[in-house]
Design a protein around this motif. Structure first.
Motif, PDB file in Angstrom:
ATOM      1  N   VAL A  20      44.398  86.347 -18.296  1.00 43.60           N
ATOM      2  CA  VAL A  20      42.926  86.028 -17.650  1.00 43.60           C
ATOM      3  C   VAL A  20      42.373  86.948 -17.176  1.00 43.60           C
ATOM      4  CG1 VAL A  20      41.728  84.212 -16.090  1.00 43.60           C
ATOM      5  CG2 VAL A  20      43.769  83.505 -17.185  1.00 43.60           C
ATOM      6  N   VAL A  21      41.037  87.436 -17.549  1.00 46.68           N
ATOM      7  CA  VAL A  21      40.540  88.842 -16.965  1.00 46.68           C
ATOM      8  C   VAL A  21      39.220  88.295 -16.284  1.00 46.68           C
ATOM      9  CG1 VAL A  21      39.664  91.098 -17.290  1.00 46.68           C
ATOM     10  CG2 VAL A  21      41.437  89.936 -18.925  1.00 46.68           C
ATOM     11  N   ASP A  22      39.061  88.546 -15.031  1.00 44.73           N
ATOM     12  CA  ASP A  22      37.951  88.033 -14.329  1.00 44.73           C
ATOM     13  C   ASP A  22      37.573  89.041 -13.016  1.00 44.73           C
ATOM     14  OD1 ASP A  22      35.472  87.038 -12.723  1.00 44.73           O
ATOM     15  OD2 ASP A  22      35.635  85.333 -14.386  1.00 44.73           O
ATOM     16  N   ASP A  23      36.660  89.554 -12.575  1.00 45.74           N
ATOM     17  CA  ASP A  23      36.675  90.182 -11.534  1.00 45.74           C
ATOM     18  C   ASP A  23      36.350  89.591 -10.159  1.00 45.74           C
ATOM     19  OD1 ASP A  23      34.076  90.118 -12.856  1.00 45.74           O
ATOM     20  OD2 ASP A  23      32.979  91.024 -10.812  1.00 45.74           O
ATOM     21  N   GLU A  24      36.025  88.298 -10.396  1.00 51.85           N
ATOM     22  CA  GLU A  24      35.746  87.427  -9.342  1.00 51.85           C
ATOM     23  C   GLU A  24      37.194  86.711  -8.973  1.00 51.85           C
ATOM     24  OE1 GLU A  24      32.574  84.430  -9.807  1.00 51.85           O
ATOM     25  OE2 GLU A  24      31.733  85.621 -11.340  1.00 51.85           O
ATOM     26  N   LEU A  25      37.762  87.089  -7.695  1.00 47.43           N
ATOM     27  CA  LEU A  25      39.178  86.782  -7.339  1.00 47.43           C
ATOM     28  C   LEU A  25      39.276  85.323  -7.276  1.00 47.43           C
ATOM     29  CD1 LEU A  25      41.878  87.848  -6.855  1.00 47.43           C
ATOM     30  CD2 LEU A  25      41.276  88.190  -4.503  1.00 47.43           C
ATOM     31  N   PHE A  26      38.232  84.637  -6.921  1.00 46.60           N
ATOM     32  CA  PHE A  26      38.386  83.126  -6.608  1.00 46.60           C
ATOM     33  C   PHE A  26      38.607  82.429  -7.877  1.00 46.60           C
ATOM     34  CE2 PHE A  26      36.262  78.800  -6.597  1.00 46.60           C
ATOM     35  CZ  PHE A  26      36.994  78.263  -5.550  1.00 46.60           C
ATOM     36  N   LEU A  27      37.509  82.905  -8.834  1.00 50.09           N
ATOM     37  CA  LEU A  27      37.586  82.218 -10.521  1.00 50.09           C
ATOM     38  C   LEU A  27      39.133  82.606 -10.976  1.00 50.09           C
ATOM     39  CD1 LEU A  27      35.979  80.405 -12.346  1.00 50.09           C
ATOM     40  CD2 LEU A  27      35.364  82.803 -13.355  1.00 50.09           C
ATOM     41  N   LEU A  28      39.497  83.739 -10.864  1.00 50.57           N
ATOM     42  CA  LEU A  28      40.763  84.300 -11.484  1.00 50.57           C
ATOM     43  C   LEU A  28      41.891  83.411 -11.041  1.00 50.57           C
ATOM     44  CD1 LEU A  28      41.679  86.455 -13.222  1.00 50.57           C
ATOM     45  CD2 LEU A  28      42.325  87.706 -11.174  1.00 50.57           C
ATOM     46  N   GLU A  29      41.980  83.303  -9.781  1.00 50.35           N
ATOM     47  CA  GLU A  29      42.808  82.303  -9.197  1.00 50.35           C
ATOM     48  C   GLU A  29      42.720  80.890  -9.306  1.00 50.35           C
ATOM     49  OE1 GLU A  29      46.265  81.178  -7.174  1.00 50.35           O
ATOM     50  OE2 GLU A  29      45.578  82.969  -8.039  1.00 50.35           O
ATOM     51  N   TYR A  30      41.486  80.351  -9.678  1.00 54.39           N
ATOM     52  CA  TYR A  30      41.296  78.983  -9.987  1.00 54.39           C
ATOM     53  C   TYR A  30      41.967  78.712 -11.564  1.00 54.39           C
ATOM     54  CZ  TYR A  30      38.733  75.322 -12.157  1.00 54.39           C
ATOM     55  OH  TYR A  30      38.223  74.068 -12.990  1.00 54.39           O
ATOM     56  N   VAL A  31      41.288  79.854 -12.429  1.00 60.62           N
ATOM     57  CA  VAL A  31      41.711  79.365 -13.706  1.00 60.62           C
ATOM     58  C   VAL A  31      43.344  79.559 -13.797  1.00 60.62           C
ATOM     59  CG1 VAL A  31      41.571  80.479 -16.165  1.00 60.62           C
ATOM     60  CG2 VAL A  31      39.666  80.223 -14.593  1.00 60.62           C
ATOM     61  N   ARG A  32      44.098  80.449 -13.289  1.00 60.32           N
ATOM     62  CA  ARG A  32      45.411  80.846 -13.232  1.00 60.32           C
ATOM     63  C   ARG A  32      46.088  79.467 -12.903  1.00 60.32           C
ATOM     64  NH1 ARG A  32      49.676  81.355 -10.306  1.00 60.32           N
ATOM     65  NH2 ARG A  32      48.495  81.092  -8.583  1.00 60.32           N
ATOM     66  N   LEU A  33      45.728  78.919 -11.467  1.00 59.49           N
ATOM     67  CA  LEU A  33      46.066  77.590 -11.024  1.00 59.49           C
ATOM     68  C   LEU A  33      45.967  76.543 -12.038  1.00 59.49           C
ATOM     69  CD1 LEU A  33      47.756  76.856  -8.647  1.00 59.49           C
ATOM     70  CD2 LEU A  33      45.604  75.949  -7.688  1.00 59.49           C
ATOM     71  N   VAL A  34      44.951  76.483 -12.598  1.00 58.34           N
ATOM     72  CA  VAL A  34      44.827  75.208 -13.715  1.00 58.34           C
ATOM     73  C   VAL A  34      45.652  75.414 -14.719  1.00 58.34           C
ATOM     74  CG1 VAL A  34      43.335  74.008 -15.207  1.00 58.34           C
ATOM     75  CG2 VAL A  34      42.482  74.634 -12.981  1.00 58.34           C
ATOM     76  N   LEU A  35      45.904  76.606 -15.499  1.00 58.22           N
ATOM     77  CA  LEU A  35      46.869  76.926 -16.313  1.00 58.22           C
ATOM     78  C   LEU A  35      48.131  77.115 -16.173  1.00 58.22           C
ATOM     79  CD1 LEU A  35      44.604  79.995 -17.968  1.00 58.22           C
ATOM     80  CD2 LEU A  35      44.808  77.506 -19.068  1.00 58.22           C
ATOM     81  N   VAL A  36      48.608  77.266 -15.017  1.00 62.19           N
ATOM     82  CA  VAL A  36      50.067  77.358 -14.608  1.00 62.19           C
ATOM     83  C   VAL A  36      50.434  75.740 -14.138  1.00 62.19           C
ATOM     84  CG1 VAL A  36      51.638  77.910 -12.898  1.00 62.19           C
ATOM     85  CG2 VAL A  36      50.346  79.732 -13.450  1.00 62.19           C
ATOM     86  N   ARG A  37      49.599  75.067 -13.816  1.00 63.13           N
ATOM     87  CA  ARG A  37      49.749  73.688 -13.512  1.00 63.13           C
ATOM     88  C   ARG A  37      50.028  72.747 -14.754  1.00 63.13           C
ATOM     89  NH1 ARG A  37      46.473  72.197  -7.977  1.00 63.13           N
ATOM     90  NH2 ARG A  37      47.972  73.060  -6.590  1.00 63.13           N
ATOM     91  N   ASN A  38      49.465  73.092 -15.895  1.00 67.93           N
ATOM     92  CA  ASN A  38      49.356  72.669 -17.105  1.00 67.93           C
ATOM     93  C   ASN A  38      50.517  73.295 -17.944  1.00 67.93           C
ATOM     94  OD1 ASN A  38      47.082  70.502 -17.664  1.00 67.93           O
ATOM     95  ND2 ASN A  38      46.240  71.867 -16.089  1.00 67.93           N
ATOM     96  N   GLY A  39      51.317  73.992 -17.549  1.00 68.91           N
ATOM     97  CA  GLY A  39      52.574  74.597 -18.176  1.00 68.91           C
ATOM     98  C   GLY A  39      52.507  75.613 -18.828  1.00 68.91           C
ATOM     99  N   PHE A  40      51.388  76.475 -18.781  1.00 66.34           N
ATOM    100  CA  PHE A  40      51.170  77.902 -19.422  1.00 66.34           C
ATOM    101  C   PHE A  40      51.558  79.021 -18.377  1.00 66.34           C
ATOM    102  CE2 PHE A  40      47.658  74.924 -21.178  1.00 66.34           C
ATOM    103  CZ  PHE A  40      47.916  75.355 -22.474  1.00 66.34           C
ATOM    104  N   SER A  41      52.081  79.839 -19.378  1.00 64.22           N
ATOM    105  CA  SER A  41      52.633  81.365 -18.662  1.00 64.22           C
ATOM    106  C   SER A  41      51.237  82.096 -18.582  1.00 64.22           C
ATOM    107  CB  SER A  41      53.644  82.064 -19.636  1.00 64.22           C
ATOM    108  OG  SER A  41      54.687  81.308 -19.883  1.00 64.22           O
ATOM    109  N   VAL A  42      51.096  82.516 -17.292  1.00 67.38           N
ATOM    110  CA  VAL A  42      49.648  83.245 -17.357  1.00 67.38           C
ATOM    111  C   VAL A  42      49.898  84.716 -16.548  1.00 67.38           C
ATOM    112  CG1 VAL A  42      47.586  82.983 -15.713  1.00 67.38           C
ATOM    113  CG2 VAL A  42      48.501  80.853 -16.898  1.00 67.38           C
ATOM    114  N   MET A  43      49.054  85.609 -17.050  1.00 68.01           N
ATOM    115  CA  MET A  43      49.008  86.865 -16.421  1.00 68.01           C
ATOM    116  C   MET A  43      47.604  87.090 -15.902  1.00 68.01           C
ATOM    117  SD  MET A  43      51.150  89.168 -19.381  1.00 68.01           S
ATOM    118  CE  MET A  43      51.485  90.553 -18.383  1.00 68.01           C
TER     119      MET A  43
END
Length: 133
Positions: A20-43
């Motif tokens: 996940v690539v985004d300069d907005e830290l809040f959105l970056l963390e939101y997307v990371r959290l949603v994906l991790v909670r759904n079983g995905f490995s995230v960078m």
């Protein structure tokens, strides 16, 4: 940034990571959290340059890049996608943006993918990721 492993990396069902690539830290963390909670490995990365370093590292197994279109630095999301396409890395690229209100034109490049318009909810995010991973 380190990878969040939700499935052991040596598992036969272990998916390749989503970057996940985004300069907005809040959105970056939101997307990371949603994906991790759904079983995905995230960078994650905050610039195209940082993302390219992760993609270029042969130790990283990345199957999908979800990138913002407009980012600071020497190249944006479209340019990142073009670099991936030119290197023939077999990585799917999806775009997310709040800046564009239309689909990318065919003159942008062959590397353009689907556009996810901000703001988006977790269900929409998961559906598009599952469709393209």
């Amino acid at each position: 940034m380190p990878i969040d492993q939700t499935v052991p990396p040596d598992s036969p069902n272990s998916p390749r990571a989503i970057l996940v690539v985004d300069d907005e830290l809040f959105l970056l963390e939101y997307v990371r959290l949603v994906l991790v909670r759904n079983g995905f490995s995230v960078m994650t990365a905050q610039t195209g340059e940082e993302a390219w370093q992760l993609i270029s590292n042969p130790d990283n197994s990345i199957g999908l890049v979800l990138t913002d279109v407009v980012m600071p630095g020497s190249f944006d999301g479209f340019e990142l996608a073009e670099k991936i396409r030119r290197r023939q890395l077999g990585i799917t690229v999806l775009f997310m943006t709040g800046a564009l209100h239309h689909e990318p034109s065919s003159t942008d490049s062959d590397s353009k993918g689907e556009l996810l318009h901000k703001p988006f909810g977790p269900d929409e995010l998961i559906a598009i990721v599952r469709e393209h991973l």
